[in-house]
Design a protein around this motif. Sequence first.
Motif, PDB file in Angstrom:
ATOM      1  N   GLU A   1       0.492  -1.078  -0.061  1.00 24.75           N
ATOM      2  CA  GLU A   1       0.072  -0.311   0.264  1.00 24.75           C
ATOM      3  C   GLU A   1       0.458   1.075  -0.123  1.00 24.75           C
ATOM      4  O   GLU A   1       1.644   1.685   1.005  1.00 24.75           O
ATOM      5  CB  GLU A   1      -0.704  -0.154   1.486  1.00 24.75           C
ATOM      6  CG  GLU A   1      -1.805  -1.153   1.604  1.00 24.75           C
ATOM      7  CD  GLU A   1      -2.469  -1.140   0.317  1.00 24.75           C
ATOM      8  OE1 GLU A   1      -3.385   0.438   0.002  1.00 24.75           O
ATOM      9  OE2 GLU A   1      -3.662  -1.888   0.438  1.00 24.75           O
ATOM     10  N   ALA A   2       0.908   1.543  -1.201  1.00 24.64           N
ATOM     11  CA  ALA A   2       1.646   3.448  -0.959  1.00 24.64           C
ATOM     12  C   ALA A   2       1.106   4.404  -0.430  1.00 24.64           C
ATOM     13  O   ALA A   2      -0.406   4.676  -0.418  1.00 24.64           O
ATOM     14  CB  ALA A   2       2.374   3.328  -2.439  1.00 24.64           C
ATOM     15  N   ASP A   3       1.635   5.122   0.298  1.00 20.95           N
ATOM     16  CA  ASP A   3       0.876   6.487   0.864  1.00 20.95           C
ATOM     17  C   ASP A   3       1.371   7.602  -0.270  1.00 20.95           C
ATOM     18  O   ASP A   3       2.358   8.331  -0.804  1.00 20.95           O
ATOM     19  CB  ASP A   3       2.097   6.837   2.466  1.00 20.95           C
ATOM     20  CG  ASP A   3       1.391   5.744   3.485  1.00 20.95           C
ATOM     21  OD1 ASP A   3       0.441   5.571   3.484  1.00 20.95           O
ATOM     22  OD2 ASP A   3       2.601   6.275   4.348  1.00 20.95           O
ATOM     23  N   CYS A   4       0.231   8.191  -0.892  1.00 23.44           N
ATOM     24  CA  CYS A   4      -0.194   9.321  -1.643  1.00 23.44           C
ATOM     25  C   CYS A   4       0.067  10.865  -1.622  1.00 23.44           C
ATOM     26  O   CYS A   4      -0.751  10.670  -0.054  1.00 23.44           O
ATOM     27  CB  CYS A   4      -1.137   9.042  -2.802  1.00 23.44           C
ATOM     28  SG  CYS A   4      -0.108   7.703  -3.938  1.00 23.44           S
ATOM     29  N   PHE A   5       1.012  11.576  -0.898  1.00 18.96           N
ATOM     30  CA  PHE A   5       0.278  12.716  -1.269  1.00 18.96           C
ATOM     31  C   PHE A   5       0.889  14.000  -2.430  1.00 18.96           C
ATOM     32  O   PHE A   5       1.512  13.966  -3.306  1.00 18.96           O
ATOM     33  CB  PHE A   5       1.471  13.781   0.414  1.00 18.96           C
ATOM     34  CG  PHE A   5       1.770  12.515   0.581  1.00 18.96           C
ATOM     35  CD1 PHE A   5       1.461  12.038   1.999  1.00 18.96           C
ATOM     36  CD2 PHE A   5       3.569  11.231   0.632  1.00 18.96           C
ATOM     37  CE1 PHE A   5       1.745  11.006   2.970  1.00 18.96           C
ATOM     38  CE2 PHE A   5       3.630  10.722   1.233  1.00 18.96           C
ATOM     39  CZ  PHE A   5       2.728  10.554   2.771  1.00 18.96           C
ATOM     40  N   ILE A   6      -0.557  14.838  -2.202  1.00 19.71           N
ATOM     41  CA  ILE A   6      -0.594  16.049  -2.910  1.00 19.71           C
ATOM     42  C   ILE A   6      -0.300  17.115  -2.412  1.00 19.71           C
ATOM     43  O   ILE A   6      -0.989  17.540  -1.425  1.00 19.71           O
ATOM     44  CB  ILE A   6      -2.926  15.896  -3.465  1.00 19.71           C
ATOM     45  CG1 ILE A   6      -2.638  14.624  -4.064  1.00 19.71           C
ATOM     46  CG2 ILE A   6      -2.564  16.933  -4.261  1.00 19.71           C
ATOM     47  CD1 ILE A   6      -4.445  14.382  -4.107  1.00 19.71           C
ATOM     48  N   CYS A   7       0.928  17.411  -3.200  1.00 27.68           N
ATOM     49  CA  CYS A   7       1.377  18.571  -2.668  1.00 27.68           C
ATOM     50  C   CYS A   7       1.492  19.781  -3.728  1.00 27.68           C
ATOM     51  O   CYS A   7       1.184  19.615  -5.065  1.00 27.68           O
ATOM     52  CB  CYS A   7       2.941  18.436  -2.509  1.00 27.68           C
ATOM     53  SG  CYS A   7       3.016  16.284  -2.097  1.00 27.68           S
TER      54      CYS A   7
END
Length: 389
Positions: A367-373
């Motif tokens: 499970e990848a952690d993703c962040f919109i920055c």
Amino acid sequence: MTVTNDAQRAHGDRFGQPGRLFRAPARVNLIGEHTDYTGGLVMPMAIGFHTVAVISPREDDRLMFYSENYKEETVVDPAALDSGRRGHWSDYPAGVAWSLRKEGLRFGGFNLTLSGDVPLGAGLSSSASVEVAVAMAIQSLSGSELSLEKMATLCRRAENEYVGAKSGIMDQFVVAGAVAHRAMMLDTRSLKFDLLPLPEDVRVVIANSMVKHAVATGEYGNRRDEVEAGQEVLRRELGRELLRDATLADLEACRQKMSPESFARCKHIITENARVLAAREALLKADMKRFGELMAEAHASFRDDFAASCEEVDQLVAIALRQPGCIGARITGGGFGGCTVNVVKTSAAEAFVASARREYAQATGIEADCFICEPEDGALALAKKGGAA
Ligand code: GLA
């Protein structure tokens, strides 16, 4: 702002006094990898994860460090600072105290609380974030005001000479000096930089492969040794002081004098410097298609010539590039795992995260952690805007 609140509360609870608060962000590098220890070009930006440092003076001369993340307090006797690292999280703040003192900053004992939400071991520069937050805090006690260049250089020295990680200057520089809404193209030789706009209709999505990466150990240093061995040949044979000054023709002329590994690593760096310059042009023209192509070329070079990617990260990049609205994708940071950086149309960003996570989990079981920055302020801009509190 829970990190800020946690830090302030923890400081008050533990030390029975309020303190001054400083924040430093994390960073992501858009393009220009492993170029920053050969005088080359990089293009990072600060992102919205932070380390908070709260500091208050003590009556005695002891340096007390408390980490809200590790729930641990440690004391450093200032006389022991010169004996160096202990292999503990407190090496980072202690190293900064050592570096600032060596530079002549005068400060007495203090209580310093650290709290942060920067993902660890993800290649987002949790260490530089800690270093710069601590440097901001200590300089406030000493009553001095370090320039951006000095702050970055002294924090880097803490990391290189005290902690023992042979990193370049990119992370400390951008963490301290970034400006919101802008990527920073930094010339790591002159420390001159350009602040470049990212179009409003794109977001930077960071995807963590969850494969752990640590600059302080192994592979990063091996790559750096291979690069420096190649650089030494170019210096000896052709008088190119830094790899930054060398061309592919120079490298070719020295091919027989270096190992195949050094040749390939140097090739990555020489082509990467050119890609950063081209990426700057693309941003200035708002030509995101070109920017995306350069990211893809940078990833291929990092994977094939620099040999510092890994299977999971390559999958994550391939998955990203298949998604609608994805303009470019590549590995970011020191390599051997960590995160990818993706430039994605704002309107497609949420869907990008959902499908990239799903496909990556199907392919790898992770499970990848993703962040919109978006590009955020660095520590100096935060302090100036009164954003420290
Ligand atoms: C790590 C180092 C940086 C830089 C990158 C690779 O983040 O701390 O100095 O070398 O790797 O570009």
